[in-house]
Motif scaffolding. Structure first.
Motif, PDB file in Angstrom:
ATOM      1  N   ARG A 323      46.057  15.969 -23.387  1.00  0.00           N
ATOM      2  CA  ARG A 323      46.376  17.195 -22.642  1.00  0.00           C
ATOM      3  C   ARG A 323      45.811  18.410 -23.350  1.00  0.00           C
ATOM      4  O   ARG A 323      45.308  19.328 -22.699  1.00  0.00           O
ATOM      5  CB  ARG A 323      47.891  17.331 -22.490  1.00  0.00           C
ATOM      6  CG  ARG A 323      48.307  18.572 -21.717  1.00  0.00           C
ATOM      7  CD  ARG A 323      49.820  18.678 -21.610  1.00  0.00           C
ATOM      8  NE  ARG A 323      50.206  19.863 -20.847  1.00  0.00           N
ATOM      9  CZ  ARG A 323      51.456  20.238 -20.639  1.00  0.00           C
ATOM     10  NH1 ARG A 323      52.448  19.508 -21.119  1.00  0.00           N
ATOM     11  NH2 ARG A 323      51.722  21.329 -19.946  1.00  0.00           N
ATOM     12  N   TYR A 324      45.886  18.450 -24.681  1.00  0.00           N
ATOM     13  CA  TYR A 324      45.349  19.586 -25.427  1.00  0.00           C
ATOM     14  C   TYR A 324      43.843  19.692 -25.245  1.00  0.00           C
ATOM     15  O   TYR A 324      43.304  20.791 -25.086  1.00  0.00           O
ATOM     16  CB  TYR A 324      45.692  19.428 -26.907  1.00  0.00           C
ATOM     17  CG  TYR A 324      45.108  20.520 -27.770  1.00  0.00           C
ATOM     18  CD1 TYR A 324      45.659  21.784 -27.765  1.00  0.00           C
ATOM     19  CD2 TYR A 324      43.996  20.276 -28.569  1.00  0.00           C
ATOM     20  CE1 TYR A 324      45.132  22.798 -28.557  1.00  0.00           C
ATOM     21  CE2 TYR A 324      43.456  21.278 -29.354  1.00  0.00           C
ATOM     22  CZ  TYR A 324      44.023  22.533 -29.345  1.00  0.00           C
ATOM     23  OH  TYR A 324      43.483  23.524 -30.107  1.00  0.00           O
ATOM     24  N   TRP A 325      43.145  18.551 -25.252  1.00  0.00           N
ATOM     25  CA  TRP A 325      41.695  18.600 -25.065  1.00  0.00           C
ATOM     26  C   TRP A 325      41.335  19.037 -23.657  1.00  0.00           C
ATOM     27  O   TRP A 325      40.283  19.653 -23.436  1.00  0.00           O
ATOM     28  CB  TRP A 325      41.079  17.240 -25.388  1.00  0.00           C
ATOM     29  CG  TRP A 325      41.211  16.887 -26.834  1.00  0.00           C
ATOM     30  CD1 TRP A 325      41.927  15.862 -27.374  1.00  0.00           C
ATOM     31  CD2 TRP A 325      40.638  17.602 -27.946  1.00  0.00           C
ATOM     32  NE1 TRP A 325      41.842  15.870 -28.741  1.00  0.00           N
ATOM     33  CE2 TRP A 325      41.053  16.925 -29.126  1.00  0.00           C
ATOM     34  CE3 TRP A 325      39.833  18.724 -28.056  1.00  0.00           C
ATOM     35  CZ2 TRP A 325      40.672  17.355 -30.393  1.00  0.00           C
ATOM     36  CZ3 TRP A 325      39.450  19.149 -29.314  1.00  0.00           C
ATOM     37  CH2 TRP A 325      39.863  18.470 -30.465  1.00  0.00           C
ATOM     38  N   ARG A 326      42.185  18.755 -22.672  1.00  0.00           N
ATOM     39  CA  ARG A 326      41.958  19.287 -21.329  1.00  0.00           C
ATOM     40  C   ARG A 326      42.107  20.807 -21.330  1.00  0.00           C
ATOM     41  O   ARG A 326      41.360  21.517 -20.644  1.00  0.00           O
ATOM     42  CB  ARG A 326      42.925  18.649 -20.320  1.00  0.00           C
ATOM     43  CG  ARG A 326      42.559  17.238 -19.926  1.00  0.00           C
ATOM     44  CD  ARG A 326      43.292  16.811 -18.660  1.00  0.00           C
ATOM     45  NE  ARG A 326      44.739  16.835 -18.838  1.00  0.00           N
ATOM     46  CZ  ARG A 326      45.456  15.813 -19.284  1.00  0.00           C
ATOM     47  NH1 ARG A 326      44.862  14.671 -19.605  1.00  0.00           N
ATOM     48  NH2 ARG A 326      46.773  15.904 -19.396  1.00  0.00           N
ATOM     49  N   LEU A 327      43.093  21.302 -22.067  1.00  0.00           N
ATOM     50  CA  LEU A 327      43.248  22.753 -22.188  1.00  0.00           C
ATOM     51  C   LEU A 327      42.013  23.380 -22.826  1.00  0.00           C
ATOM     52  O   LEU A 327      41.536  24.433 -22.385  1.00  0.00           O
ATOM     53  CB  LEU A 327      44.494  23.081 -23.024  1.00  0.00           C
ATOM     54  CG  LEU A 327      45.858  22.725 -22.437  1.00  0.00           C
ATOM     55  CD1 LEU A 327      46.950  23.021 -23.451  1.00  0.00           C
ATOM     56  CD2 LEU A 327      46.110  23.510 -21.153  1.00  0.00           C
ATOM     57  N   VAL A 503      47.759  30.199 -21.345  1.00  0.00           N
ATOM     58  CA  VAL A 503      48.842  29.791 -20.433  1.00  0.00           C
ATOM     59  C   VAL A 503      49.790  28.813 -21.133  1.00  0.00           C
ATOM     60  O   VAL A 503      51.013  28.868 -20.956  1.00  0.00           O
ATOM     61  CB  VAL A 503      48.250  29.170 -19.164  1.00  0.00           C
ATOM     62  CG1 VAL A 503      49.349  28.602 -18.272  1.00  0.00           C
ATOM     63  CG2 VAL A 503      47.433  30.203 -18.396  1.00  0.00           C
ATOM     64  N   ARG A 504      49.226  27.933 -21.940  1.00  0.00           N
ATOM     65  CA  ARG A 504      50.057  26.984 -22.691  1.00  0.00           C
ATOM     66  C   ARG A 504      50.968  27.723 -23.674  1.00  0.00           C
ATOM     67  O   ARG A 504      52.153  27.379 -23.821  1.00  0.00           O
ATOM     68  CB  ARG A 504      49.147  26.012 -23.441  1.00  0.00           C
ATOM     69  CG  ARG A 504      49.877  25.004 -24.317  1.00  0.00           C
ATOM     70  CD  ARG A 504      50.706  24.055 -23.496  1.00  0.00           C
ATOM     71  NE  ARG A 504      51.248  22.968 -24.311  1.00  0.00           N
ATOM     72  CZ  ARG A 504      52.220  22.163 -23.923  1.00  0.00           C
ATOM     73  NH1 ARG A 504      52.774  22.315 -22.729  1.00  0.00           N
ATOM     74  NH2 ARG A 504      52.649  21.203 -24.718  1.00  0.00           N
ATOM     75  N   ILE A 505      50.448  28.733 -24.341  1.00  0.00           N
ATOM     76  CA  ILE A 505      51.265  29.530 -25.258  1.00  0.00           C
ATOM     77  C   ILE A 505      52.400  30.204 -24.500  1.00  0.00           C
ATOM     78  O   ILE A 505      53.544  30.234 -24.961  1.00  0.00           O
ATOM     79  CB  ILE A 505      50.386  30.572 -25.988  1.00  0.00           C
ATOM     80  CG1 ILE A 505      49.407  29.874 -26.925  1.00  0.00           C
ATOM     81  CG2 ILE A 505      51.245  31.556 -26.769  1.00  0.00           C
ATOM     82  CD1 ILE A 505      48.394  30.811 -27.543  1.00  0.00           C
ATOM     83  N   PHE A 506      52.094  30.752 -23.321  1.00  0.00           N
ATOM     84  CA  PHE A 506      53.126  31.411 -22.518  1.00  0.00           C
ATOM     85  C   PHE A 506      54.229  30.434 -22.142  1.00  0.00           C
ATOM     86  O   PHE A 506      55.426  30.756 -22.223  1.00  0.00           O
ATOM     87  CB  PHE A 506      52.509  32.018 -21.263  1.00  0.00           C
ATOM     88  CG  PHE A 506      53.514  32.630 -20.329  1.00  0.00           C
ATOM     89  CD1 PHE A 506      54.029  33.887 -20.575  1.00  0.00           C
ATOM     90  CD2 PHE A 506      53.947  31.938 -19.204  1.00  0.00           C
ATOM     91  CE1 PHE A 506      54.962  34.453 -19.719  1.00  0.00           C
ATOM     92  CE2 PHE A 506      54.875  32.493 -18.337  1.00  0.00           C
ATOM     93  CZ  PHE A 506      55.382  33.761 -18.602  1.00  0.00           C
ATOM     94  N   GLY A 507      53.840  29.238 -21.734  1.00  0.00           N
ATOM     95  CA  GLY A 507      54.841  28.257 -21.346  1.00  0.00           C
ATOM     96  C   GLY A 507      55.735  27.831 -22.500  1.00  0.00           C
ATOM     97  O   GLY A 507      56.960  27.728 -22.343  1.00  0.00           O
ATOM     98  N   LEU A 508      55.137  27.605 -23.665  1.00  0.00           N
ATOM     99  CA  LEU A 508      55.930  27.160 -24.816  1.00  0.00           C
ATOM    100  C   LEU A 508      56.811  28.278 -25.363  1.00  0.00           C
ATOM    101  O   LEU A 508      57.959  28.041 -25.741  1.00  0.00           O
ATOM    102  CB  LEU A 508      54.999  26.640 -25.915  1.00  0.00           C
ATOM    103  CG  LEU A 508      54.266  25.328 -25.593  1.00  0.00           C
ATOM    104  CD1 LEU A 508      53.234  25.002 -26.668  1.00  0.00           C
ATOM    105  CD2 LEU A 508      55.252  24.169 -25.439  1.00  0.00           C
TER     106      LEU A 508
END
Length: 544
Positions: A323-327, A503-508
Motif C-alpha cells: 500500500r505504501y508503494w502505491r502511495l 492524504v495518508r498523513i491527514f488520515g493517520l
C-alpha cells in the motif's frame, strides 16, 4: 521572402491570455456562486461558526505575522551583520525548516509536547504527577508557534538578502555619527530592509491563510477547515464555494501588501554589497547568539526530524508494504505530470512576455502568476463548482441524449480537475526560474538564428529551449516537490483510489496515530530538502 520571426507569431498573445483565463476562471466562479444562497446552512454558520472563523483567522494572521518578523529579522541580522561562533553554518542551516510541511511539524509538536507526550511524561516522573507545562500545545498559541517556525524562513531569506545588499558604507557612516550598533540597526538597516521584510511577511501570511493540514491537526477552525467541513459535512459545494470567496478577501489583502512592499523596494546603487560581518560578538554575547540560532534550528528542524526517525523505527517501518508503494507511485505520478504540464505552459508564458512586450500581454502574464496566492482549498471548490455545473447542465444531458443509460460525471472528481488545480496554483513557481534563465539570453542570439535562415519554431527548439534548460529543470523540480506536499487541493479533488503521501498523513493524524504517520512524513521531508538545497546554493552567491 524572409522567414517569419518567432516574435511575430500571434499565438504568443493567445498563450498569455489563455494562462490568465485559467486563473480568472475559479475567481469568477466564486463570485457567481452568490447567485443562490442556502439560507438554512448560512443561518447555522452565522449562529455557530462564522464569527469564530473570522476571529480565529485574524488572530492567527496577526500572531504568525508578528512571530515571523521577530524571528526572521533577528536571525537575518545576526547571520548577515554579526560574527559569532557557528555563523557560517547557521547562515544556510536556518533555511532548512523550509523542507518540513506545516502539517508534519504540527503533529510532531503535538506528539512531543502533549500531556501524554515524552516531554511531559518525563517531567512528571521527575517533579510529580501534578506537574503541568505552563502552556498547552493544543491551543491558539500552539498553532501560532508551529506556523511561525515553518514560515519564518520567508522573512529570514528576504531580510538577509536585503541586509547584505545594503553595503558597508552606510553602516560605517552611522557609526561615525555616533550611533551604536543597535541604533544603526533601527535607524539605517531596518528602514532600508522594510520592503523586503514586508514582502516576506506577506508571503508567510498568505501561506498561513492557505494552510489546512496544520490547523486540522490542532482542531483549530479557520476558513480552510470550514470549507472542508461544509463540503463533506453539509454536502453543499455552493456554500463551500461562498466560504472560499470570503477567505479570498483575506488573501487579496495579503497579496496587496506584498505588491506594495515589492513596489516600494529601493536599494542604494552607489554602494557595493558587503561581503564580511560588521560586528564581532565576543565572549558571552557571541555564545548567546550561537545558542539562539541553534535553539531555533533545533526546535524547527533537528528535533522534529529526530522524532520522526524514532517513530519510524518504533512502529512506522511496519507500514512499508504494497500500500505504501502505491502511495509513492500515485504521489510521484501526480507530481511528474503536474510538473510537465506546468513547466510547459510556463515556458510559453515566459516567452510570450519576452517576445510580445505589450501592456496587455504583460498584464495577462501577471494575472497568470497570481495563482500562487490562491489557497488550494479555494482553487478546489472553484474548479469543482464550475465542473459540476458543466457536468450537470451539459455533459450528462448530452450523454443521456446519445443513449447512455446511467451517465456519470466526467469532470467532477476527475484527474484532469486535480491537475488543473496544480497548474493554476504553481504556475508562478515555475515562472521564476524560467524568467531568470530567459533574462540571460541575449537578443542577438535568436536574431543571429533568423539571419541564418531559421524560422519561428526552429529558433524556439534550437536556441531558446537549450539555453532555458537549467531554468526548466529548476522549475520542474520546484513544482514537483510543491505538488508532493500539497494537501487541501489533493484531499478535496483526488479521484477515487488516488491517495497520496499527504492524504495518508491527514488520515493517520486525524486518528491521532502519529507514529505511523512518520513514514510518509519523513519521505516528504527528505524530498523537500532538494529545493531547499537549491535555495541555499543560490543564496550563497554574492549579491549583485
Amino acid at each position: 521572402m524572409p522567414h517569419r520571426s518567432i516574435a511575430n507569431l500571434p499565438r504568443w498573445r493567445l498563450v498569455a491570455y489563455f494562462a490568465a483565463a485559467l486563473v480568472v476562471m475559479p475567481l469568477l466562479v466564486l463570485l457567481l456562486s452568490w447567485q443562490e444562497v442556502d439560507t438554512g446552512i448560512w443561518a447555522h454558520l452565522v449562529q455557530t461558526q462564522l464569527l469564530r472563523l473570522i476571529n480565529n483567522t485574524l488572530v492567527l494572521v496577526l500572531g504568525v505575522g508578528v512571530g515571523v518578523v521577530l524571528l526572521g529579522v533577528s536571525l537575518a541580522w545576526l547571520t548577515s551583520l554579526c560574527e559569532f561562533p557557528g555563523r557560517r553554518f547557521f547562515d544556510w542551516a536556518l533555511m532548512l525548516p523550509f523542507a518540513i510541511p506545516a502539517y508534519v511539524l504540527a503533529f510532531v509538536m503535538i506528539g512531543l509536547l502533549d500531556f501524554a507526550g515524552p516531554l511531559q511524561t518525563l517531567l512528571r516522573s521527575w517533579l510529580g504527577n501534578d506537574y503541568r507545562l505552563f502552556f498547552s500545545i493544543r491551543s491558539t498559541g500552539g498553532v501560532i508557534f508551529v506556523l511561525t517556525l515553518v514560515f519564518y524562513p520567508y522573512v529570514y531569506m528576504l531580510a538577509r538578502s536585503a541586509f547584505l545588499a545594503q553595503g558597508r558604507g552606510l553602516m560605517d557612516a552611522a557609526r561615525v555619527l555616533g550611533h551604536s550598533p543597535w541604533q544603526g540597526f533601527w535607524r539605517v538597516a531596518l528602514p532600508m530592509a522594510r520592503p523586503a521584510i514586508g514582502a516576506g511577511t506577506a508571503l508567510a501570511i498568505m501561506e498561513t491563510l492557505a494552510d489546512f493540514g496544520a490547523v486540522s491537526v490542532f482542531n483549530y477552525d479557520t476558513f480552510t477547515t470550514a470549507i472542508y467541513k461544509t463540503w463533506y459535512g453539509f454536502y453543499s459545494l455552493q456554500t463551500a464555494t461562498q466560504l472560499a470567496s470570503l477567505l479570498l478577501l483575506f488573501v487579496f489583502l495579503a497579496l496587496f501588501a506584498e505588491r506594495r512592499a515589492q513596489g516600494s523596494k529601493r536599494f542604494p546603487g552607489t554602494d557595493r554589497p558587503r561581503q564580511g560581518a560588521l560586528y564581532r560578538l565576543r565572549g558571552v554575547r557571541g555564545w548567546l547568539a550561537g545558542f539562539y540560532c541553534l535553539l531555533v534550528l533545533a526546535v524547527a528542524f533537528i528535533i522534529p526530524v529526530v522524532q520522526l526517525v524514532y517513530w519510524l523505527f518504533q512502529t512506522g517501518i511496519h507500514d512499508l508494504d504494497a500500500r505504501y508503494w502505491r502511495l509513492i507511485r500515485n504521489t510521484l505520478l501526480l507530481g511528474s505530470i503536474a510538473a510537465l504540464m506546468t513547466v510547459s505552459l510556463a515556458i510559453l508564458v515566459t516567452l510570450a512576455r519576452r517576445l510580445q512586450p505589450f501592456r496587455r500581454v504583460r498584464t495577462a502574464v501577471a494575472v497568470a502568476n497570481l495563482g500562487y496566492a490562491l489557497p488550494g482549498s479555494v482553487l478546489a471548490v472553484g474548479i469543482m463548482f464550475a465542473f459540476s455545473f458543466l457536468d450537470n447542465e451539459l455533459l450528462i444531458p448530452l450523454r443521456t441524449w446519445l443513449g447512455a443509460e446511467y451517465p456519470a460525471p466526467l469532470l467532477l472528481g476527475s484527474l484532469f480537475a486535480l491537475l488543473l488545480a496544480y497548474l493554476i496554483r504553481f504556475m508562478a513557481v515555475a515562472h521564476g526560474p524560467l524568467d531568470t534563465s530567459l533574462a540571460r539570453i541575449r537578443p542577438s542570439l535568436p536574431e543571429a538564428a533568423h539571419s541564418l535562415g531559421q524560422s519561428g519554431w526552429a529558433v524556439f527548439w534550437r536556441v531558446y529551449l537549450p539555453l532555458l534548460l537549467p531554468g526548466v529543470l529548476s522549475a520542474a523540480l520546484l513544482v514537483f516537490v510543491d505538488v508532493l506536499k500539497e494537501m487541501p487541493a489533493t484531499l478535496l479533488m483526488r479521484p477515487f483510489g488516488w491517495d497520496t503521501l499527504a492524504v495518508r498523513i491527514f488520515g493517520l493524524t486525524s486518528e491521532g496515530d502519529w507514529a505511523r504517520a512518520s513514514l510518509p512524513a519523513l519521505t516528504l521531508v527528505v524530498v523537500g530538502l532538494i529545493p531547499v538545497i537549491v535555495l541555499i546554493r543560490r543564496s550563497g552567491r554574492p549579491p549583485r
